[in-house]
Each structure stands twice: as structure tokens, then as C-alpha cells.
Design an enzyme around this catalytic site. Sequence first.
Site, PDB file in Angstrom:
ATOM      1  N   GLU A 190      33.375  53.809  49.870  1.00 53.41           N
ATOM      2  CA  GLU A 190      34.165  53.685  48.652  1.00 53.41           C
ATOM      3  C   GLU A 190      33.402  54.239  47.455  1.00 53.41           C
ATOM      4  O   GLU A 190      33.963  54.934  46.610  1.00 53.41           O
ATOM      5  CB  GLU A 190      34.530  52.221  48.401  1.00 53.41           C
ATOM      6  CG  GLU A 190      35.405  52.027  47.172  1.00 53.41           C
ATOM      7  CD  GLU A 190      35.792  50.580  46.955  1.00 53.41           C
ATOM      8  OE1 GLU A 190      36.922  50.333  46.505  1.00 53.41           O
ATOM      9  OE2 GLU A 190      34.966  49.682  47.237  1.00 53.41           O
TER      10      GLU A 190
ATOM     11  N   GLN B 107      43.549  48.041  50.614  1.00 52.24           N
ATOM     12  CA  GLN B 107      42.287  47.315  50.773  1.00 52.24           C
ATOM     13  C   GLN B 107      42.444  45.866  50.348  1.00 52.24           C
ATOM     14  O   GLN B 107      42.956  45.597  49.262  1.00 52.24           O
ATOM     15  CB  GLN B 107      41.197  47.984  49.922  1.00 52.24           C
ATOM     16  CG  GLN B 107      39.831  47.329  50.023  1.00 52.24           C
ATOM     17  CD  GLN B 107      38.842  47.934  49.048  1.00 52.24           C
ATOM     18  OE1 GLN B 107      38.994  47.797  47.837  1.00 52.24           O
ATOM     19  NE2 GLN B 107      37.829  48.614  49.563  1.00 52.24           N
ATOM     20  N   GLY B 108      41.973  44.946  51.156  1.00 53.19           N
ATOM     21  CA  GLY B 108      42.014  43.528  50.830  1.00 53.19           C
ATOM     22  C   GLY B 108      40.622  42.953  50.704  1.00 53.19           C
ATOM     23  O   GLY B 108      40.149  42.263  51.621  1.00 53.19           O
ATOM     24  N   TYR B 109      39.975  43.238  49.599  1.00 54.51           N
ATOM     25  CA  TYR B 109      38.625  42.718  49.347  1.00 54.51           C
ATOM     26  C   TYR B 109      38.651  41.662  48.239  1.00 54.51           C
ATOM     27  O   TYR B 109      38.407  40.488  48.464  1.00 54.51           O
ATOM     28  CB  TYR B 109      37.694  43.865  48.927  1.00 54.51           C
ATOM     29  CG  TYR B 109      36.995  44.592  50.062  1.00 54.51           C
ATOM     30  CD1 TYR B 109      37.445  44.506  51.373  1.00 54.51           C
ATOM     31  CD2 TYR B 109      35.875  45.384  49.814  1.00 54.51           C
ATOM     32  CE1 TYR B 109      36.811  45.181  52.402  1.00 54.51           C
ATOM     33  CE2 TYR B 109      35.233  46.054  50.839  1.00 54.51           C
ATOM     34  CZ  TYR B 109      35.701  45.946  52.134  1.00 54.51           C
ATOM     35  OH  TYR B 109      35.063  46.616  53.147  1.00 54.51           O
ATOM     36  N   SER B 110      38.943  42.103  47.004  1.00 55.03           N
ATOM     37  CA  SER B 110      38.807  41.229  45.840  1.00 55.03           C
ATOM     38  C   SER B 110      39.784  40.063  45.889  1.00 55.03           C
ATOM     39  O   SER B 110      40.899  40.161  46.415  1.00 55.03           O
ATOM     40  CB  SER B 110      39.028  42.023  44.552  1.00 55.03           C
ATOM     41  OG  SER B 110      38.022  42.983  44.376  1.00 55.03           O
TER      42      SER B 110
ATOM     43  N   SER C  31      31.653  46.638  39.692  1.00 54.01           N
ATOM     44  CA  SER C  31      31.451  47.171  38.344  1.00 54.01           C
ATOM     45  C   SER C  31      30.132  47.933  38.253  1.00 54.01           C
ATOM     46  O   SER C  31      29.210  47.704  39.042  1.00 54.01           O
ATOM     47  CB  SER C  31      31.466  46.037  37.322  1.00 54.01           C
ATOM     48  OG  SER C  31      30.267  45.275  37.411  1.00 54.01           O
ATOM     49  N   ASN C  32      30.046  48.813  37.274  1.00 54.89           N
ATOM     50  CA  ASN C  32      28.824  49.607  37.137  1.00 54.89           C
ATOM     51  C   ASN C  32      27.620  48.742  36.814  1.00 54.89           C
ATOM     52  O   ASN C  32      26.481  49.110  37.131  1.00 54.89           O
ATOM     53  CB  ASN C  32      29.018  50.693  36.077  1.00 54.89           C
ATOM     54  CG  ASN C  32      29.872  51.835  36.592  1.00 54.89           C
ATOM     55  OD1 ASN C  32      30.479  51.741  37.660  1.00 54.89           O
ATOM     56  ND2 ASN C  32      29.915  52.932  35.864  1.00 54.89           N
ATOM     57  N   GLU C  33      27.855  47.592  36.197  1.00 56.01           N
ATOM     58  CA  GLU C  33      26.739  46.674  35.955  1.00 56.01           C
ATOM     59  C   GLU C  33      26.211  46.135  37.286  1.00 56.01           C
ATOM     60  O   GLU C  33      24.989  46.035  37.490  1.00 56.01           O
ATOM     61  CB  GLU C  33      27.202  45.519  35.052  1.00 56.01           C
ATOM     62  CG  GLU C  33      27.469  45.915  33.607  1.00 56.01           C
ATOM     63  CD  GLU C  33      28.739  46.739  33.429  1.00 56.01           C
ATOM     64  OE1 GLU C  33      28.824  47.487  32.444  1.00 56.01           O
ATOM     65  OE2 GLU C  33      29.656  46.616  34.285  1.00 56.01           O
TER      66      GLU C  33
END
Length: 778
Positions: free
Chosen positions: A637, A519-522, A761-763
Site C-alpha cells: 500500500e 480494504q477492511g483495516y481501519s 498517517s505521515n506522522e
Amino acid sequence: MSQTAPAPAAMETDLETIEMLAASAADFCTRSLDVTRLRALRNEGVAHDANLWREMCELGWGAIVVPEAAGGLHLGAQAVNAVCRELGRVVAPEPMLECGVAVSALLAQIDGTDELLAAVSSGTLRLGAALAEDGELAGGATRFGAARADDGYRLSGALRQVPLGATADGWLVPATLDGEAALFHLVPGMSGLDVDVLPQADGSSHATLSCDALVVGATALLGRGAAVENALGYARELARLATSAYLLGLAERLFDITLDYLKTRQQFGRPIGSFQALQHRAVDLYIQKIMAAAVVEEAARTFDSAASAGARARAASRAKHRATEAALLIARQAVQLHGGIGYTDECDVGLFLNRALTLAARHGNASFHARRLARLVRGEEGDAEAAARPLPAAPANGEWDSISDEDFRRIVRDFFEREYPAELRYPSARLRWAEIRDWYLTLSRQGWVAPAWPAAHGGMGLSPSKLLIYIEEQERWGVGRAPDMGIQMVGPLLIRHGTEAQRARYLPKILSGENVWCQGYSEPNAGSDLASLRTEAVRDGDEFVINGQKTWTTLAQDATHMFCLARTSKEGKPQQGISFFLIDFAQPGVTIRPIRNIAGHEEFCEVFLDNVRVPADCLVGELNQGWTIAKALLGFERIFIGSPKQSQYCLQRLEVLAAAAGLLEDAAFTDRLTRLELDVLDLETTYQRFADIVRRGEPLGPDVSLLKIWGTETFSRLSELMVEAAGADGATLGRLAFGDSAVDVLSQFYNARPATIYGGSNEIQRNIIAKNVLRLPG
């Protein structure tokens, strides 16, 4: 058992009738049961409105579980829950739970009680039933002692917490007579029967019934023997389940009230619901509400179809545990989030809180059901008869629903145990492609490498329940995870959003293992804020030229391809100029640098793209519309990250460690472990809801983020308990011997650290739910 009553496992499920019943209940509750009436009842010293209760019975509510031959509806737990859930939303004190469910269900199973049953189900007679079981009460007996006497029977003992203390027209009480169960009907005013009425937080009351050699006539005995024992058990579990549905409705309505308050109450010149701390608290309450709904609904379906008392008991206990936890948490937090007004009598929150306190304690509180489920679940024995049957032949993909879940489990278990390499069981780190490739190819040849894909595209086409079994058996046998971005992400994406040419080109090579995807996201400055990505794609004839950097790319060093987000326009909002590409790594300009994590493993990578060329037909969707594709993929995801897979694996290892270390004899540890086991079970139930959406081909909504939050935080809690359970070995690297097994304690702890970060992140997930689901102000 009554000749007119059905066997408990044969209660009917008429979904159309249940829907009509639920709609009728919602309408009646809205029109006639305003919450504010409870203050008037309390001021008058009245527990409930007897006239309203009779109206409810005229609607058939008191006879939902009563056989048709006795004038009832002959419906089961799902119908009972539909009505009780609506009553919970208006915290109605009328005795539906006590009379319409518990007593009606009990009498419906006892021969010769039709007259009494008719009086109860019509609302003309209000009886309380003493249904407590051993361990439920804080001391005290659950049955009278009974002996024969001249022209009747002699009863002795004391029974606590019998419902309808001050308003009961009588009670149904269990006793032990000649060593077997018996059921007696007692009425107020009997000489020698002491009734001590105790007020409850919600204005109702229960009673302690006590007697010493109370003599009753022969007609007071309603039944005895196995029929009574079975009827008591059935009525007790149905009452628990109905109480769970009531608590769920209560929690749902109180959550809505609190949410409205957060949106309207102003402080510091803005709605208090705009403060992130309160938004995140509201999201956690929302998660509990949704999970409770999933568990209670599944429990009712299980209850109606169950072939054994044990299955009904497990379903009812799971529902009561989760609904109690959710209702009490939401009620407590509702007071806090309302501030000072929440502690006043003029605010309705207190009415909900007091009712929740009362029903949370009835039929066993959350701690009781955690202990009970520890016995029920750990005491389960396999189906010896099923295990002895010849292994059925595996059906073709797409036809798995033609066999039972139990047979499917046996087929999958047999295959994993025969075919999976022993040396790869329970790997300490994420397996590299070279290590797991042969197993991937074995699954591919079997046609099992894509269990959730439709059969038309080469998958198994599993239903959500069978997909969970597949996952459970993988974790039970310690099957390692292969690089699976193609299976979990690219395949589902192309099935829904790709062209026919793209599906024909890529799907077969994913299934065969020829193409391995990452995967190329971040990017370094675009993690959770993905829309700020800087990787650019510029059109050059029939190709795009891509330049940029991706990071946190899992196992990119093993991949042949990457799906990638790149900016194709700087016009408009940042999200509007992003496109979605499929990149082949077999070309100049691709540089991969592994990143070593805190566990010492090279699981993540940086990927540098320098003038990488991508054919125009490798664009997925429309130009500049990649954000829509990306959001759909993030849904996949999040449902994958939020699947029970990681938690099941960690739980299995923790249970092995705990058993070998003798920790299952430690009551405090067992309580913590059991609650985590229930968290995993309830995650499975909630996961099925979302898996079913994917299976139907419908888009996942932003609420799927709750799976990622609960799944990864449950995994984290499990891993932390594992480190604690290992004691002095909690910081030792590598596999440690615990009994006959080896457990790598720290690998689970390390794996759980990034789980709450990657995939958003969960936040951020809490922010997504707060904004897009709860609609809290920005």
C-alpha cells in the site's frame, strides 16, 4: 578528439572493477584519511596533502577516465562516483575532483596532450580547469578573448572561481579564438597574468585569473574547434556529477555522525533522540539522503550510457541539484541537532559544513541547476526519428524488456489515445465502478490490467522503468483510476502469501473484473493504531463468524469482496491475535454506509459485519499470524500510495494551467514549479528502487514508508500551488477553462488532504522509520 580517447558516450561500465575500486577507496579512506587531520592542514596553511594525493594517483584514481592506451583505467562516471563518494565521507581536500576528474577528463579528449595528461593523472602536476558556464557565476565572463600574435596568441579578460588557486601548478583556460572554442595552458609567473587568490570556507582556494593582452607561445594552445567545445562540455558535466557523489558521501557520513549523537546525548535524563520532534527531523534528513543516493546513482548510469550531450547534462544537473540540497540541509541540521558543541571547532560537524558550502557553490548551486533544468527539460524535443518509424508490434507479456523504453512508450501511448474514452479523461473525482468498468474490461482483454504482476500470473511483468512509463502515459492522457485494490493489494499478496487454491480462485476473477475488492483495516478506534482493532472472528466448524465495523473503506459500495483483519485471539500482544480473511459481500450481515467527504463525494464507507460467515479456506496465512500478512500488505500500500502517480497527474494539470495563465513567464513561479518538477522526478527515481525489490519477489522493509511521506507531501505541495496559480478561481468548484483545456483545481487540493493520512498517517510513517530504520531510542 584524441585518437586514443573513446567517445564520451562509450565509456565502459565494468561493474566488478567498479566494486573493487569502491572497496579499495573505502579501505584507503578509513586507514589514511582521518577527518581530524584537516585541522592540522589548516593550521599549517596547507590546502591538502600532496603526498597523499600522489598515493591516490598510484592507486589509479587520477586515471579512472584516462584511456588504456595512455595508461588509464578507461572507466566512466560510475567508477568516478564510487571513489568520490568515499572521499566525501572523510571530507578529503585532495584534488580528485579538480585534477583526477575535471582536468583528466578534459585532456583525455584533446589530441596531443598525452604528456600533460600523464603528469596530471600521476599526481606530479596539479592543474585547475576553468569550466564555469554562462549563468553559473554571479557576473563575469567564462572565457578569455584570444587573438593571434607574433609567434603565439594574445589573451585578454578575467576568469573567476578557477579551482586550486594557491596550490595550482597551472591552469587550463577556455578562450574564444576566431569565433570558436580554444583551450590554453597557463602557468604561474607569466608576465601579464594576474592571479588573485580567494580563500574558501573549507580551507581551499580558488583564483581569479585576469590579463590584458597577455602574450603566450604557440605551444600554450592545446586545441581548438568542436573537439575542444565537446571536451569542455563533457569534463564540466562529469565534474558536476563527481562533485554530486562527493556531496552524497559527505551527507551520508554526517548523517551517521548526527544519528549517533542523537542516540548518546542525554538531556532531561534520556537520549535526545527519544524526543519525537528530533526523531521526525532526523527522518526528514534520512529521506533526503536516500533520495540523493537514488538520483546520483541513476545519473551515473545514465551518464555512462547516454548517447547525447543533452542527456548527460540533464543527468548531471539533476544529481548536483539533489545532492546539494541534501548535503546543505543535513549539514545545517547537524549543527542544530548537536546544539552548542556543533558550533565549535572541536566538533567535526563544522568541517563537513564548510566543505559542503564550498562544493555546493562549485559547478552551479541548487538554484542554478533548477533554472538550467527548467530550460533542459522544457526545451526537450521528442525523438522525431523514432516517432516517424512504424509502430512496433507489442510483445507478449513477460517479454517487454525485448523492446526499448522509447518503443514501449509509443505502444502504450498509442493504445491509451485510441482506446480510452474521451469523456473520462481527467476526471474531477474518483470514478465509480459503473463509470470505469468498460475501460477496466478493455485493459483486461488487452492483458494490461495488472502491469506490475508477473506474467505467469496474468500480469504484464513490467520492469520498474517500464512500469513508470506506463504510469506516466496514464497521467499524460488523463486516464482515470478504477477500483484497483484487487490489482494493487490482493493480487500481490496472494502471489506471495496465498495458497495455490486461493490464487486459482481469486486471481483470474480480479483480472477479469468479476471480483472488485475493498480494504477492511481501519476501525473507529483503530486507525493508525491498527493493532487495537476490535472486529472479531470466531471459529465455527469449517467457517469463521465475523462481527465488527470497518471504516474509511474506499468505494466499498462498489465492491464484491473485502480483505479484512479480525481478532482471533486475545492472548499475548495485540498484534499476535490478528488473522487475515477474504470476505464475500454476497451474503446477509454486510451493511455498507457511504461517508461524504469535504469535497462532497462519497468515496469512503463504513462497513458493518454482523455474523458474517467466512469459509476457513478464506484465511490467508496461518491463524493469528495476520499481522505479518498485514505488514506485507501495508508495504504494497505504501509503495502504491508513494508512487509518482498522483503527483504526476497533479503536475500535468498544473503545467497546463500555468501555461494558459502565462505564469511560465513569471520567474518566481517558474522556480517553484521547477523545484516541484524535480521533486517528482526524484520521487520517480527513488520509487524505482522499491519497485525493483517487489519485482524480485523480496519483502519490502520499513524504509518504504519514506515513499509514502515524500510522495504524498509532494502531491500536497503541488495541489497547493495549483490553487494559488488559479488566482481568483482558486475556490471555484468544478472544471475551469484554461486555454484549450479544462482543469478542476479544487479536486486536486481535496484529493491531497487525505493522502497524508490514509495508509498510516505521515506522522506514523516517520515514527516507523525512526524506530525500525534509524533505531532511535523509544
